[in-house]
Design a protein around this motif. Structure first.
Motif, PDB file in Angstrom:
ATOM      1  N   ILE A 139       0.848  -1.208   0.000  1.00 55.64           N
ATOM      2  CA  ILE A 139       0.000   0.000   0.000  1.00 55.64           C
ATOM      3  C   ILE A 139       0.878   1.251   0.000  1.00 55.64           C
ATOM      4  N   GLY A 140       1.937   1.217   0.808  1.00 54.52           N
ATOM      5  CA  GLY A 140       2.860   2.352   0.886  1.00 54.52           C
ATOM      6  C   GLY A 140       3.519   2.648  -0.453  1.00 54.52           C
ATOM      7  N   THR A 141       3.852   1.590  -1.183  1.00 53.46           N
ATOM      8  CA  THR A 141       4.453   1.779  -2.514  1.00 53.46           C
ATOM      9  C   THR A 141       3.460   2.497  -3.426  1.00 53.46           C
ATOM     10  N   GLY A 142       2.195   2.055  -3.360  1.00 46.79           N
ATOM     11  CA  GLY A 142       1.162   2.679  -4.200  1.00 46.79           C
ATOM     12  C   GLY A 142       0.963   4.141  -3.853  1.00 46.79           C
ATOM     13  N   VAL A 143       0.878   4.428  -2.547  1.00 45.60           N
ATOM     14  CA  VAL A 143       0.663   5.816  -2.115  1.00 45.60           C
ATOM     15  C   VAL A 143       1.893   6.666  -2.462  1.00 45.60           C
ATOM     16  N   GLY A 144       3.077   6.094  -2.213  1.00 47.31           N
ATOM     17  CA  GLY A 144       4.326   6.806  -2.526  1.00 47.31           C
ATOM     18  C   GLY A 144       4.426   7.114  -4.010  1.00 47.31           C
ATOM     19  N   TRP A 145       4.027   6.160  -4.813  1.00 52.19           N
ATOM     20  CA  TRP A 145       4.057   6.358  -6.268  1.00 52.19           C
ATOM     21  C   TRP A 145       3.080   7.462  -6.675  1.00 52.19           C
ATOM     22  N   MET A 146       1.952   7.538  -5.988  1.00 54.73           N
ATOM     23  CA  MET A 146       0.976   8.599  -6.288  1.00 54.73           C
ATOM     24  C   MET A 146       1.560   9.984  -5.976  1.00 54.73           C
ATOM     25  N   CYS A 147       2.553  10.018  -5.072  1.00 56.42           N
ATOM     26  CA  CYS A 147       3.163  11.307  -4.696  1.00 56.42           C
ATOM     27  C   CYS A 147       4.212  11.768  -5.701  1.00 56.42           C
ATOM     28  N   ILE A 148       4.542  10.905  -6.658  1.00 54.10           N
ATOM     29  CA  ILE A 148       5.620  11.214  -7.613  1.00 54.10           C
ATOM     30  C   ILE A 148       5.342  12.508  -8.376  1.00 54.10           C
ATOM     31  N   VAL A 149       4.084  12.704  -8.778  1.00 56.91           N
ATOM     32  CA  VAL A 149       3.741  13.895  -9.563  1.00 56.91           C
ATOM     33  C   VAL A 149       4.036  15.158  -8.756  1.00 56.91           C
ATOM     34  N   ALA A 150       3.614  15.160  -7.487  1.00 56.71           N
ATOM     35  CA  ALA A 150       3.865  16.327  -6.627  1.00 56.71           C
ATOM     36  C   ALA A 150       5.354  16.457  -6.346  1.00 56.71           C
ATOM     37  N   ALA A 151       6.007  15.302  -6.142  1.00 56.63           N
ATOM     38  CA  ALA A 151       7.419  15.321  -5.751  1.00 56.63           C
ATOM     39  C   ALA A 151       8.312  15.890  -6.851  1.00 56.63           C
ATOM     40  N   GLU A 152       7.914  15.751  -8.086  1.00 57.27           N
ATOM     41  CA  GLU A 152       8.773  16.192  -9.191  1.00 57.27           C
ATOM     42  C   GLU A 152       8.316  17.518  -9.792  1.00 57.27           C
ATOM     43  N   TYR A 153       7.404  18.185  -9.088  1.00 56.96           N
ATOM     44  CA  TYR A 153       6.837  19.436  -9.618  1.00 56.96           C
ATOM     45  C   TYR A 153       7.751  20.629  -9.381  1.00 56.96           C
ATOM     46  N   PHE A 154       8.593  20.562  -8.335  1.00 59.64           N
ATOM     47  CA  PHE A 154       9.281  21.789  -7.919  1.00 59.64           C
ATOM     48  C   PHE A 154      10.757  21.833  -8.299  1.00 59.64           C
ATOM     49  N   GLY A 155      11.094  21.291  -9.461  1.00 59.19           N
ATOM     50  CA  GLY A 155      12.427  21.503 -10.015  1.00 59.19           C
ATOM     51  C   GLY A 155      13.543  20.663  -9.434  1.00 59.19           C
ATOM     52  N   VAL A 156      13.211  19.501  -8.850  1.00 59.64           N
ATOM     53  CA  VAL A 156      14.268  18.672  -8.258  1.00 59.64           C
ATOM     54  C   VAL A 156      15.110  17.967  -9.318  1.00 59.64           C
ATOM     55  N   SER A 157      14.552  17.772 -10.501  1.00 61.19           N
ATOM     56  CA  SER A 157      15.293  17.094 -11.566  1.00 61.19           C
ATOM     57  C   SER A 157      14.760  17.551 -12.914  1.00 61.19           C
ATOM     58  N   LYS A 158      15.491  17.222 -13.963  1.00 62.36           N
ATOM     59  CA  LYS A 158      15.039  17.590 -15.308  1.00 62.36           C
ATOM     60  C   LYS A 158      14.470  16.383 -16.029  1.00 62.36           C
ATOM     61  N   SER A 159      14.128  15.364 -15.293  1.00 61.68           N
ATOM     62  CA  SER A 159      13.417  14.208 -15.853  1.00 61.68           C
ATOM     63  C   SER A 159      12.568  13.606 -14.742  1.00 61.68           C
ATOM     64  N   GLY A 160      11.752  12.630 -15.117  1.00 65.34           N
ATOM     65  CA  GLY A 160      10.829  12.040 -14.148  1.00 65.34           C
ATOM     66  C   GLY A 160       9.420  12.084 -14.732  1.00 65.34           C
ATOM     67  N   LEU A 161       8.625  11.080 -14.372  1.00 65.44           N
ATOM     68  CA  LEU A 161       7.273  11.015 -14.943  1.00 65.44           C
ATOM     69  C   LEU A 161       6.431  12.214 -14.517  1.00 65.44           C
ATOM     70  N   GLY A 162       6.550  12.593 -13.250  1.00 64.04           N
ATOM     71  CA  GLY A 162       5.796  13.751 -12.743  1.00 64.04           C
ATOM     72  C   GLY A 162       6.274  15.043 -13.375  1.00 64.04           C
ATOM     73  N   TYR A 163       7.583  15.185 -13.527  1.00 64.21           N
ATOM     74  CA  TYR A 163       8.174  16.384 -14.144  1.00 64.21           C
ATOM     75  C   TYR A 163       7.643  16.546 -15.570  1.00 64.21           C
ATOM     76  N   ARG A 164       7.700  15.451 -16.331  1.00 66.68           N
ATOM     77  CA  ARG A 164       7.276  15.514 -17.743  1.00 66.68           C
ATOM     78  C   ARG A 164       5.770  15.789 -17.846  1.00 66.68           C
ATOM     79  N   LEU A 165       5.025  15.195 -16.919  1.00 65.27           N
ATOM     80  CA  LEU A 165       3.572  15.403 -16.902  1.00 65.27           C
ATOM     81  C   LEU A 165       3.256  16.896 -16.797  1.00 65.27           C
ATOM     82  N   TRP A 166       4.007  17.609 -15.918  1.00 63.80           N
ATOM     83  CA  TRP A 166       3.775  19.039 -15.736  1.00 63.80           C
ATOM     84  C   TRP A 166       4.291  19.844 -16.908  1.00 63.80           C
ATOM     85  N   ILE A 167       5.558  19.575 -17.262  1.00 67.57           N
ATOM     86  CA  ILE A 167       6.232  20.449 -18.228  1.00 67.57           C
ATOM     87  C   ILE A 167       5.721  20.235 -19.647  1.00 67.57           C
TER      88      ILE A 167
END
Lengths: 271, 337
Positions: free
Chosen positions: A197-225
């Protein structure tokens, strides 16, 4: 003609009974409805991109190698967060589940922190961990920790009394030995469920986690950019589906690992 | 699975499809009388014209004779969600940066820019310990700004290139929202932030950095915010559109002649101390406008940048006619003349 009907009917029936046929038909029907609604009713790729445009977008990102890099980056963020969540969630869950006093100490803190959405922690992730992969991992950690902690707690709380009493009769009297020999194995199914369950919830946080410029790649980053910010909703949907597909693969992996390997002994107990 | 169960599954799928179609047709805007005007805006000093018109009741007062009984405004953190709301038919007009409507129109949004709102008005703020003497000092630094396709990202990259810097290799540009960028510079996670006001003023007031270059110095008279009206309003209610622009012109002129009151109105709207707002208005290089012609050429340059950024997805650059409808503004000016 009437003589041909029964064998035809039974052939159709046996064809439909084959494994996967119904699922494939169901998938085709959903895709067909999606394409029809997008192309003939909505007629606006901004409001609802067609299925084929999403597929084209998906393969463009896949063939360019961008998507693979995004998946690997997001998995790195998940791995950081999940490792920390397991290292912190399981010991705290075990201690609070086993010792009443620890439960009383931790309960108010856990229950205050637990409902806070991972998104609210973004400023602190930035301040404490700066623009690093660890900052994204921190947001995943916040999402993944509590399901692991709560499930571990429940596992330790629900150790059958008869097992504890039997162990004591057999000379296992110290808390350390009881936890190691009785409570932990008994709680393991709960703990593994918590990790899933934690993996699922953690994975759901990926979009938020990659929104604020932590990397120049990532599924969440690309989703936003590439999707949201430029209104490319086909890219957006392609990445949404990818996030779902990776989650499915992760869950199947954990399910296989936990049920077929780690908890194989339970197969003889539970049907 | 028995044939009966298969049938049930398919009936459920058909029912889901029917529900989807019904929902879509229900959500599709239909022609109905306009009694409620819905305005989108962002909590920026760039868009005080709307706040002034709202607080003084000019929207409701001026539009009542056209049958509008209610005016509501909706706050958005940035342009993209505002444009999504407009596409969904939830907004009739929007105060927004010039680039989000361009990308949205590329993707099918039926709307036009009908008036200007403000020119310039962003600042590059750097951490206090960085001694800035010129663009070359930015080499090796990490600068936060809005994502690619935004006005800030476009202006910053153009300025860097004009000054002989490669935005990809000579420094690191990280994409994030205004709130995150302010937190990032405060935490020392980035060396600088290029943001629209009032965020750079906040950074300076909090002692996290200092403003070093205004966006007007980077790109003279670059467009920032504009007023966008939905295609439905333009086609079905041209009189209302003309009145909306008239109110916007009045509010803009009022703010220009009463900047202290404009600061108070903004402070009340977003819950800030008025001194902070005044500091932002005293230090920015932006100015409020209503004439859509002023920023037209720069907006068309933005359209070119967005086209270049999205090739081959877009097959052409959007034209002036596809982005602007200045006829309403021109009519008002002609009538007044």
């Amino acid at each position: 003609m009437t003589q041909l009907e029964p064998p035809l009917k039974s052939k159709t029936r046996s064809f439909l009974k084959k494994k996967g046929i119904i699922e494939i038909f169901s998938f085709i029907a959903v895709v067909g409805i999606w394409e029809f609604v997008a192309v003939f009713i909505v007629k606006n790729k901004f409001a609802l991109p067609s299925f084929h445009s999403v597929v084209v977008s998906f393969f463009e990102f896949l063939s360019s190698g961008v998507m693979l890099m995004d998946i690997l980056t997001s998995l790195l963020h998940l791995a950081i967060g999940l490792t920390a969540a397991v290292c912190i969630g399981i010991p705290i869950g075990a201690v609070t589940g086993w010792f009443r006093i620890a439960d009383r100490i931790a309960y108010p803190i856990v229950e205050i922190l637990r409902p806070i959405p991972p998104l609210a922690w973004i400023p602190f992730a930035l301040i404490w961990l700066h623009l690093t992969h660890y900052a994204a991992g921190f947001i995943v950690f916040i999402g993944a920790t509590f399901p692991i902690l709560i499930n571990t707690y429940a596992g330790f709380r629900n150790v059958p009394k008869v097992l504890v009493e039997s162990a004591k009769v057999l000379g296992c009297t110290k808390d350390h030995d009881l936890v190691k020999a009785v409570a932990f194995p008994s709680a393991l199914p709960f703990i593994t469920t918590g990790i899933r369950i934690g993996t699922g919830v953690g994975w759901m946080c990926i979009v938020a986690a990659e929104y604020f410029g932590v990397s120049k790649s990532g599924l969440g980053y690309r989703l936003w950019i590439e999707g949201y910010w430029l209104h490319h909703m086909d890219n957006f949907l392609a990445y949404m589906i990818t996030i779902g597909l990776v989650a499915l693969v992760l869950d199947r992996f954990f399910r296989y690992f936990f049920e077929e390997k780690l908890l194989k002994w339970r197969k003889e107990i539970v049907a | 699975m028995t044939p009966k169960k298969i049938l049930v599954v398919f009936v459920l799928i058909i029912a889901a499809a029917a529900l989807t179609i019904a929902a879509v047709s229900f959500l599709t805007p239909k022609k109905q009388s306009l009694t409620h005007l819905r305005i989108g805006y962002q909590p920026s000093t760039h868009q005080i014209a709307h706040m002034t018109a709202m607080e003084k009741g000019w929207w409701e007062e001026g539009l009542a004779k056209f049958g509008i009984e209610e005016v509501s405004d909706y706050e958005f953190p940035s342009g993209p969600p505002e444009m999504q709301a407009m596409l969904a038919g939830d907004l009739d007009i929007a105060y927004v940066g010039a680039t989000p409507p361009i990308t949205a129109i590329y993707e099918g949004l039926d709307a036009k820019i009908v008036a200007g709102v403000q020119i310039q008005g962003s600042h590059l703020a750097l951490r206090l310990e960085i001694n800035y003497t010129g663009p070359d000092d930015l080499r090796g630094l990490k600068i936060a700004t809005f994502p690619p396709g935004s006005i800030q990202d476009t202006v910053l990259r153009k300025w860097l290139i004009d000054n002989g810097l490669d935005p990809e290799n000579d420094l690191e540009i990280v994409a994030m929202g205004a709130g995150e960028a302010v937190s990032a510079i405060t935490a020392g996670a980035v060396d600088g932030a290029f943001l629209p006001h009032p965020s750079p003023a906040v950074i300076e007031l909090e002692g996290s950095g200092k403003m070093v270059v205004g966006s007007g110095e980077m790109w003279t008279n670059h467009t920032c915010c504009c007023l966008v009206v939905s295609g439905r309003l333009i086609k079905e209610y041209p009189d209302v559109v003309e009145q909306i622009i008239r109110i916007h012109i009045n509010a803009t002129e009022y703010n220009k002649s009463h900047p202290d009151e404009a600061a108070e109105i903004y402070a009340r709207k977003v819950g800030w101390e008025v001194e902070k707002v005044q500091y932002s208005l005293n230090t920015w290089d932006g100015y409020w406008v209503s004439d859509p012609h002023i920023g037209m050429n720069v907006t068309l340059e933005y359209a070119q940048v967005i086209y270049d950024l999205n090739k081959p997805r877009y097959d052409r650059v959007l034209t002036e006619g596809e982005l602007f409808d200045t006829s309403f503004y021109d009519n008002i000016i002609a009538k007044e003349a």
